[in-house]
Design a protein around this motif. Structure first.
Motif, PDB file in Angstrom:
ATOM      1  N   PHE A 123       2.367  -3.273   7.927  1.00 31.62           N
ATOM      2  CA  PHE A 123       3.438  -4.108   7.393  1.00 31.62           C
ATOM      3  C   PHE A 123       3.861  -5.131   8.440  1.00 31.62           C
ATOM      4  CE2 PHE A 123       3.660  -0.469   4.596  1.00 31.62           C
ATOM      5  CZ  PHE A 123       3.905  -1.053   3.362  1.00 31.62           C
ATOM      6  N   GLU A 147       7.069  -1.145  -4.492  1.00 26.40           N
ATOM      7  CA  GLU A 147       7.209  -2.360  -5.307  1.00 26.40           C
ATOM      8  C   GLU A 147       8.177  -2.129  -6.465  1.00 26.40           C
ATOM      9  OE1 GLU A 147       3.429  -5.276  -5.279  1.00 26.40           O
ATOM     10  OE2 GLU A 147       3.041  -3.321  -6.200  1.00 26.40           O
ATOM     11  N   LEU A 167       7.705  -6.573   1.743  1.00 25.12           N
ATOM     12  CA  LEU A 167       6.449  -5.867   1.500  1.00 25.12           C
ATOM     13  C   LEU A 167       5.224  -6.625   2.001  1.00 25.12           C
ATOM     14  CD1 LEU A 167       7.043  -4.388  -2.076  1.00 25.12           C
ATOM     15  CD2 LEU A 167       7.342  -3.291   0.151  1.00 25.12           C
ATOM     16  N   ARG A 186      -1.869   3.251  -1.357  1.00 25.63           N
ATOM     17  CA  ARG A 186      -1.673   2.229  -2.400  1.00 25.63           C
ATOM     18  C   ARG A 186      -0.714   2.747  -3.481  1.00 25.63           C
ATOM     19  NH1 ARG A 186      -4.566  -2.326  -2.137  1.00 25.63           N
ATOM     20  NH2 ARG A 186      -6.457  -2.375  -0.834  1.00 25.63           N
ATOM     21  N   CYS A 245       2.194  -7.434   4.024  1.00 26.75           N
ATOM     22  CA  CYS A 245       1.386  -6.508   4.822  1.00 26.75           C
ATOM     23  C   CYS A 245      -0.055  -6.969   4.867  1.00 26.75           C
ATOM     24  CB  CYS A 245       1.462  -5.090   4.263  1.00 26.75           C
ATOM     25  SG  CYS A 245       0.729  -4.936   2.605  1.00 26.75           S
ATOM     26  N   TRP A 297      -3.894  -5.229   4.584  1.00 28.86           N
ATOM     27  CA  TRP A 297      -4.651  -4.017   4.274  1.00 28.86           C
ATOM     28  C   TRP A 297      -5.843  -3.908   5.211  1.00 28.86           C
ATOM     29  CZ3 TRP A 297      -2.520  -0.471   1.318  1.00 28.86           C
ATOM     30  CH2 TRP A 297      -1.540  -0.848   0.401  1.00 28.86           C
ATOM     31  N   TYR A 314       2.657   2.303  -1.977  1.00 22.78           N
ATOM     32  CA  TYR A 314       3.016   0.885  -1.997  1.00 22.78           C
ATOM     33  C   TYR A 314       3.489   0.472  -3.394  1.00 22.78           C
ATOM     34  CZ  TYR A 314       2.615  -4.163  -1.235  1.00 22.78           C
ATOM     35  OH  TYR A 314       2.875  -5.504  -1.125  1.00 22.78           O
TER      36      TYR A 314
END
Length: 435
Positions: free
Chosen positions: A175, A148, A161, A141, A163, A165, A144
């Motif tokens: 992704f 971003e 982006l 995270r 995706c 989880w 990620y």
């Protein structure tokens, strides 16, 4: 005199592993002691000698006269069979039942012990796994969030982006865009050892790809909107009405070197077709949209208005003629064009044959036959006839032959085709057809 085999077999012990649950837990094996009595499971008779080898040897050594030996032997046998003898059937069955109960209890305790130990090990494994996933998830995270920030000014950031989880999976994240998944594969596989530099490099590469897609207006499809080529018109209709940019970017070659090279050379159609090449069912659907157009002015009852049915037929034709379209090699633009032209001629023939088949008087009689009798699985005769739009090939087991509805239709063998449709009507589930 006693033979050697009798002495050998009479003194052989039965291994514990030969005990089993059947026959009240008593092992019946060729190496049982001969002095142990055995009860026939069918007749209930006691079989086998009840004497120890030493007793037989004692009789042999004590008496010289055969009558005396026989008399001594009878006495020992009677004693063995009496209720006081340790080998009498009653005592033997009690002992067997006791051993059987002991074996059952020991086995149950062992099973419970093994199950408890296994559950304890599994619990420890789950705890360690959950802890490991939690640590990976925290790090991923964080990665990620860095992505971003890096793609903050990219117009297609949300697309790049996108995706899913995976909270209970060690992968943690998947992704949607294949090229993004590929660029981040090494980082995601070992997030703890991923450096800030490697994350920044991956983000730069991803940003460059999606910025190029935005600059070229790739997903506007304006470059094929007004094309006079029907294949390109089919691509436009498919891309604008039946798929999304996200699904296109799921293609395994969308964004690869050749894809980006085509974009840089101002050949967006080649890039798009390359991506569609790896979308299962895309090219066949595009062909169907290209050769079967909507006919809003045609009456509903006319065969020409069965647009979706004829599109299904067109997809079957493409899949029949396309050479290894899902193989390791990507179909080139030239091969796709040649395949398209071949399929156009094939579809023209198949479409005419379908119309003739539906208008054939024997087909009309087929539909009117046994109207009071319903087919199985709510499968009607009309449903069976409509299978002409999706002709299949069936293998006849034990005969090594193939019954191809496609070949029957192509060769205008309408009688064989109707016979196959009759079998569809009778046994739809057996042939994998449905309304």
């Amino acid at each position: 005199a006693l033979c050697d085999k009798c002495v050998k077999f009479g003194t052989t012990k039965v291994p514990y592993s030969h005990f089993s649950r059947f026959q009240q837990g008593v092992a019946f094996h060729q190496w049982n002691l001969l002095m142990n009595p055995q009860r026939d499971p069918k007749s209930g008779d006691v079989n086998g000698p009840l004497l120890e080898v030493l007793e037989l040897q004692q009789i042999e050594n004590t008496f010289a006269n055969n009558d005396d030996k026989k008399s001594a032997l009878d006495g020992i046998v009677q004693k063995a069979l009496s209720s006081d003898g340790k080998y009498c059937p009653v005592h033997y069955e009690e002992k067997a039942a006791a051993y059987h109960e002991m074996f059952e209890n020991a086995e149950k305790e062992a099973d419970e012990h093994v199950a408890a130990a296994l559950e304890k090990d599994q619990q420890k494994y789950r705890e360690r796994r959950d802890e490991r996933i939690a640590k990976r998830m925290t790090r991923i995270r964080s990665i990620y969030a860095s992505l971003e920030d890096s793609l903050d000014d990219c117009p297609l950031k949300d697309l790049a982006l996108d995706c899913k989880w995976l909270e209970s999976d060690e992968r943690c994240v998947k992704f949607t865009c294949h090229i993004v998944e590929q660029k981040l594969s090494n980082i995601i596989s070992a997030p703890a050892s991923a450096s800030e530099r490697s994350i920044a490099n991956a983000a730069t590469s991803i940003k460059q790809i999606f910025n190029t897609l935005n600059e070229k207006n790739f997903f506007s499809f304006s470059y094929i909107e007004n094309s006079g080529n029907r294949f390109r018109r089919g691509i436009y209709e498919y891309c604008t009405n039946e798929t999304t940019p996200l699904e296109i970017m799921q293609s395994s070659i969308a964004g690869d070197t050749h894809f980006m090279q085509a974009l840089e050379e101002e050949k967006p159609v080649r890039a798009l077709v390359r991506a569609l090449n790896r979308m299962r069912g895309a090219l066949s659907r595009i062909f169907a949209l290209s050769v079967v157009r909507d006919n809003p002015g045609v009456p509903d009852g006319d065969d020409e208005n069965r647009v979706e049915e004829f599109r299904k037929l067109a997809e079957v034709v493409w899949n029949k003629k396309a050479p290894n379209q899902y193989g390791s090699e990507v179909m080139s633009f030239t091969i796709i064009k040649d395949t398209f032209n071949t399929c156009v001629e094939e579809f023209r023939t198949m479409k005419k044959n379908v119309k003739d088949y539906l208008r054939d008087e024997h087909t009309s009689r087929f539909l009117e036959r046994d109207t009071a009798i319903a087919g199985r699985d709510n499968f009607s005769r009309q449903d069976a006839i409509d299978q002409v739009f999706v002709p299949k090939t069936h293998t006849v087991w034990m005969q090594g032959t193939r019954n191809s509805a496609y070949d029957h239709l192509r060769s205008r063998n309408f009688e064989s085709l109707r016979n196959l449709h009759e079998q569809y009507f009778r046994r739809p589930s057996q042939f994998g057809v449905h309304a």
